[in-house]
Enzyme design. Structure first.
Site, PDB file in Angstrom:
ATOM      1  N   ARG A   1       0.860  -1.172   0.000  1.00 39.02           N
ATOM      2  CA  ARG A   1       0.000   0.000   0.000  1.00 39.02           C
ATOM      3  C   ARG A   1       0.904   1.231   0.000  1.00 39.02           C
ATOM      4  O   ARG A   1       1.801   1.337   0.818  1.00 39.02           O
ATOM      5  CB  ARG A   1      -0.892   0.001   1.240  1.00 39.02           C
ATOM      6  CG  ARG A   1      -1.831  -1.205   1.298  1.00 39.02           C
ATOM      7  CD  ARG A   1      -2.738  -1.162   2.517  1.00 39.02           C
ATOM      8  NE  ARG A   1      -3.259  -2.483   2.823  1.00 39.02           N
ATOM      9  CZ  ARG A   1      -4.461  -2.908   2.455  1.00 39.02           C
ATOM     10  NH1 ARG A   1      -5.259  -2.124   1.789  1.00 39.02           N
ATOM     11  NH2 ARG A   1      -4.878  -4.128   2.747  1.00 39.02           N
TER      12      ARG A   1
ATOM     13  N   GLY B   1      -7.689  -2.397  -6.166  1.00 40.57           N
ATOM     14  CA  GLY B   1      -8.998  -1.994  -5.681  1.00 40.57           C
ATOM     15  C   GLY B   1      -9.208  -0.498  -5.793  1.00 40.57           C
ATOM     16  O   GLY B   1      -8.562   0.187  -6.595  1.00 40.57           O
TER      17      GLY B   1
ATOM     18  N   GLY C   1      -8.451   2.118  -3.982  1.00 36.96           N
ATOM     19  CA  GLY C   1      -7.286   2.984  -3.799  1.00 36.96           C
ATOM     20  C   GLY C   1      -6.372   2.948  -5.014  1.00 36.96           C
ATOM     21  O   GLY C   1      -5.893   3.977  -5.503  1.00 36.96           O
TER      22      GLY C   1
ATOM     23  N   ASP D   1     -14.433  -7.384  -1.838  1.00 35.18           N
ATOM     24  CA  ASP D   1     -15.608  -6.781  -1.194  1.00 35.18           C
ATOM     25  C   ASP D   1     -16.750  -6.466  -2.159  1.00 35.18           C
ATOM     26  O   ASP D   1     -17.840  -6.130  -1.727  1.00 35.18           O
ATOM     27  CB  ASP D   1     -15.198  -5.479  -0.484  1.00 35.18           C
ATOM     28  CG  ASP D   1     -14.325  -5.754   0.725  1.00 35.18           C
ATOM     29  OD1 ASP D   1     -14.436  -6.859   1.290  1.00 35.18           O
ATOM     30  OD2 ASP D   1     -13.527  -4.872   1.094  1.00 35.18           O
TER      31      ASP D   1
ATOM     32  N   ARG E   1     -21.685 -17.410  20.661  1.00 38.06           N
ATOM     33  CA  ARG E   1     -20.231 -17.450  20.448  1.00 38.06           C
ATOM     34  C   ARG E   1     -19.857 -16.725  19.170  1.00 38.06           C
ATOM     35  O   ARG E   1     -20.551 -16.859  18.163  1.00 38.06           O
ATOM     36  CB  ARG E   1     -19.741 -18.897  20.340  1.00 38.06           C
ATOM     37  CG  ARG E   1     -19.828 -19.690  21.612  1.00 38.06           C
ATOM     38  CD  ARG E   1     -18.692 -19.303  22.563  1.00 38.06           C
ATOM     39  NE  ARG E   1     -18.785 -19.988  23.822  1.00 38.06           N
ATOM     40  CZ  ARG E   1     -19.548 -19.587  24.853  1.00 38.06           C
ATOM     41  NH1 ARG E   1     -20.280 -18.494  24.748  1.00 38.06           N
ATOM     42  NH2 ARG E   1     -19.556 -20.264  25.969  1.00 38.06           N
TER      43      ARG E   1
END
Lengths: 341, 341, 341, 341
Positions: free
Chosen positions: C72, C102, C104, C127, C266
């Protein structure tokens, strides 16, 4: 004959396969009748049950979970309930009970057996911690699930140039960590049997980066602990960062390794996914054989015993032996995984 | 020390895991050097090889196939080549050779060992037909692949109200058929060890339909044969329908069962998919342990032996014992699969 | 032509498939030369690269991660580096750069494109949050991994009579939660687009228990948040229990639901396993097509654009459009999952 | 409202997911009643049905096959049965019928619709050959199964230095061959839409060996045929070797390629495994959406139409359009798989 069967304790892939096999062998080969107690020992204590014929077990071989439900009963409840259980057996006309469960269940089975109930146990544990059997069903599936996850994590660790700390199940024993770590080629494996020294672990992982590698995978059993004196924990179940123990050893190790190595480190906690879902072929075969042989043991009147795998044979062993000690990872098995601390 | 390694015979998931483990243990723990002969015994006979350092085996643990290639060499070629092989060992300064292979490979290994070559074998077979070891790597993967396919086929057989005849590997032994059939809940399992009577098989499958079921799955090992006198085959490798043997036993059974039962029957031949691809976690662990212990055996000078699994231990056994007989499915294991003919 | 390719941002299954496809199409069909910049934009800024011929991309199609590495880079670094990047392109004789990444990465791509660099982007996100393309590679694999885990968790939740809160990826959008929740039949799905009311969620899950069911599965996207005023968070990134945000929304929901419902609850956090490992067939085909069409766009001189899927067609769209907004889950898609809050 | 649902034609992963979704949406959201006709159109003609409430569809989302059974009915039977079907609808008080099926089923649906029955179809095909919808459920699963098999076969082909000819489903269209071949990186893809020239295919595969590669994977759709005049077939359904057509195109190609290339070539026929078992997440989501929107279409009175995927939207299209033509692989999609003949 009339046989009762129940499943008790934590979930484990293969429970349904045992139930199906018991019914198949008992009903089909011996002309027996089988009933299933609901929710483990609770069903036996309450007499809560259903009839299990061939139709009832149709299609369950490959399904995770247990059609009978499960629960955890406190030993004291069971102790107080022995006479009640005996009464239900009498009323239901049962000649034997086959409880399928882990260490706690087998201890309970032994208690009932010592009190005169006709019992043949079937061992169950994803943790592989039951002594006197080479292995039980559930472990292979758990290791398989963990290994699949590790395979995936390896590529992402490599691309991100990260240390991934992957927490697998195993509160008291490191078998899942050892086998999944070996299967996936983890770079360090941390097990409860060998309290870790965080400095040693840091050095080992650091050495990998110094050798030019750009990522590392550390597999850690949930029950792993630092060696006394090597790392300070605060009181009250919280670590020195104020994290609840809840957050897991992987979170702690991620924080520590990132701080000490200066490399991005991330925790991954595989959790319950390891004990659910369809069993591997290995576990289905073993579970089916256990069910078959449990019925045979009942017909031979071998009570107070449980089925066990020895090499390629299914045998029966005294329940007393089975619960005498936990099977932990021995030193010579550590040695085979060059990366184990 | 300098160690040579080679892979020979049919493909088997886990070969790369053994190669990697040999290199890791030898290079990393003992400071040895390792070379790999190319294409099995051919590489040894021709001295065709490459150096295997840690980088060379990076990333191969989970990969199917073998980075060294494989081939089948006729025994007579090997017999004539003993002196040539010895010469290459001398020239390359090798202290030991670790051949990884099945029955044929291990027989060749024994021949070379009897002629004075320092050999530690590692057994390999998807068929589980090697005696003196509980199991070898590759079998679990093959059973897993076959079971996955059977799981899928079951739902389609049910929807179509069909008999599916599924042919799995196993020319001489029925282990894959037995285990995958048990794991998937097949309704009949046909193995080479027990020549089948087509009338008996038809009755068994027919009984299922009479009981109201609408489909059936029959698993058959490729080497299964009809009992003498129960079914007529024409000469020349063709069956009575004029099909080449090539077409497989499943095709024959599908034709016969459809004719006799009056139900739609379809063959499925799983084929080579059973011996390729990524190994299961079980096979990776076993392969890794075999590689580790083979190197240890070399360092202890235990030549003329091969690694073997006994219970949970890796031991070494004489090559002579390993190749003395084929491990077939015994009667008592048939009995556990209620459906086996 | 000479083309540069790079992968930037978080890991995503299918990156290697795009790289391979770019090389195949460019080298094999057009006779181009291809180089790969290492570690994303960093490689472009530093001129750090390697030659990519057909051999270099052999065997990577099904492999997770990226052979080029990723990183990144802060936008300001890139802004300052435009001239440097241009210089490297000139020095390396490149006619085009294909960045795969993606949101960015595509914003950075647009910046460089606006500054005159010849760029064709390839969108990448597990995503599914990139607008103007129906979907990108990586999402299908992530949903598949999450669904497999949910399938397994369902049987264990049922046997334990528990509520399981399963946290999947999705910081800003709930696509993975929606699709995996629909695919696995989750009983509630919580997404960032719709801040949740804990009382409503409790009621919904509680209603299931009142109807006699014994377990529930709640899927929650990591970025899900309570509706303002419905639940109090303490300052400083800690929740009201003093847990670090680190511990995740699933932990918080497990604590809350257990307290409010009186049922064992849980958390399970699937984590990075969703973005690693071998891509699904769907993602491999899409990634391969994107690579192919990116090369074609380069040859047509369609710079400042990126590849996109529209129905069954691959088209190119302006980078400006692609980064204008995030693709969130619309109301009508919520409605299809009857359980979504 | 009262709605009838049925499944017809060949098995397809996702049928149960549609049934479940129809029941969920109709019963839960609209307060409708749903019945299921057994064994496809036969159930409608005979009025053979069962009630489908929420319990009846519990746990079937991920299960292959169809809980309603399926069958193939001859069009003439259906034509003669129109009045009978109408009578059953009246007697059962049905407001609509939702048939789920492939090309044949949709043609039958159109016939009934033209005769005044209130019908909303749901398209189903593993072959992806239904026009007017981008894709249907079942195809993604079939491609996934084929790709997994191809992944495994690649490593074994490489180790054995073989040509493997892998036959996948697709009688009239090559979609499964194209997508699985692209996903697995096959070296040649042979589809029905493009009759092959055996000389060209031999040259292509041979070129690979000449370039130093040691194996090749050829994917062939079951319906692939040689170009007229390029290869002679004998009469009567047998090839020139006397093999029944039954034996498959893969067997024929294996014989031919081995003979012409002088390399070992082996056929693998994947068969019914492609249409059984648990659907992928992709197919489960699509099937669930189709079921949801079919119920909505019924409530809007949009009869004589079927659900379809367009981009990311579910729409309805006239049945007449859907069955007008078969969706074949177009030229520009061939071009993307550089290896397609």
């Amino acid at each position: 004959m009339r046989i009762g069967v129940l499943t008790s304790g934590g979930d484990c892939p293969g429970l349904n396969a045992v139930i199906r096999s018991v019914v198949h062998r008992a009903v089909d080969a011996h002309g027996d009748e089988v009933i299933g107690f609901l929710d483990g020992w609770r069903g036996l204590l309450d007499g809560d049950h259903l009839e299990l014929d061939l139709d009832a077990v149709s299609g369950i071989l490959a399904r995770g979970g247990t059609i009978l439900g499960s629960s955890r009963v406190r030993p004291e409840d069971l102790r107080d309930g022995v006479e009640r259980a005996k009464g239900h057996l009498r009323d239901l006309g049962l000649d034997a009970v086959i409880p399928i469960g882990g260490e706690g269940t087998l201890k309970a089975a032994r208690l009932l057996s010592d009190n005169g109930l006709p019992i043949v146990g079937v061992p169950k544990t994803i943790d592989n911690d039951i002594a006197v059997t080479d292995v039980t069903f559930g472990f292979d599936t758990a290791v398989g699930v963990a290994t699949d996850a590790l395979d995936r994590l390896k590529t992402t660790a490599e691309s991100h140039q990260r240390v991934l700390i992957v927490e697998v199940m195993g509160r008291h024993t490191g078998w899942i960590a050892l086998h999944s770590g070996m299967a996936a080629g983890a770079h360090a494996i941390v097990v409860p049997e060998r309290p870790f020294d965080i400095k040693e672990l840091t050095e080992r992982v650091g050495a990998r980066f110094e050798a030019g590698k750009r990522f590392a995978i550390v597999v850690v059993a949930e029950g792993a602990k630092p060696a006394p004196g090597t790392m300070d924990f605060a009181e009250g179940g919280k670590d020195i960062y104020g994290h609840e123990r809840f957050a897991g050893i992987a979170n702690l190790l991620a924080v520590e390794l990132e701080r000490r190595l200066g490399k991005e480190a991330r925790p991954v906690i595989l959790g319950h996914v390891q004990r659910g879902g369809t069993p591997t072929a290995y576990d289905r075969v073993l579970a089916t054989r256990f069910g078959w042989h449990a019925v045979e043991a009942v017909h031979r009147g071998e009570f107070g015993r449980m089925t066990a795998l020895r090499g390629t044979d299914i045998v029966t062993v005294p329940l007393a032996e089975a619960v005498a000690s936990l099977k932990t990872v021995p030193e010579e098995r550590y040695a085979e995984a060059p990366t184990v601390l």
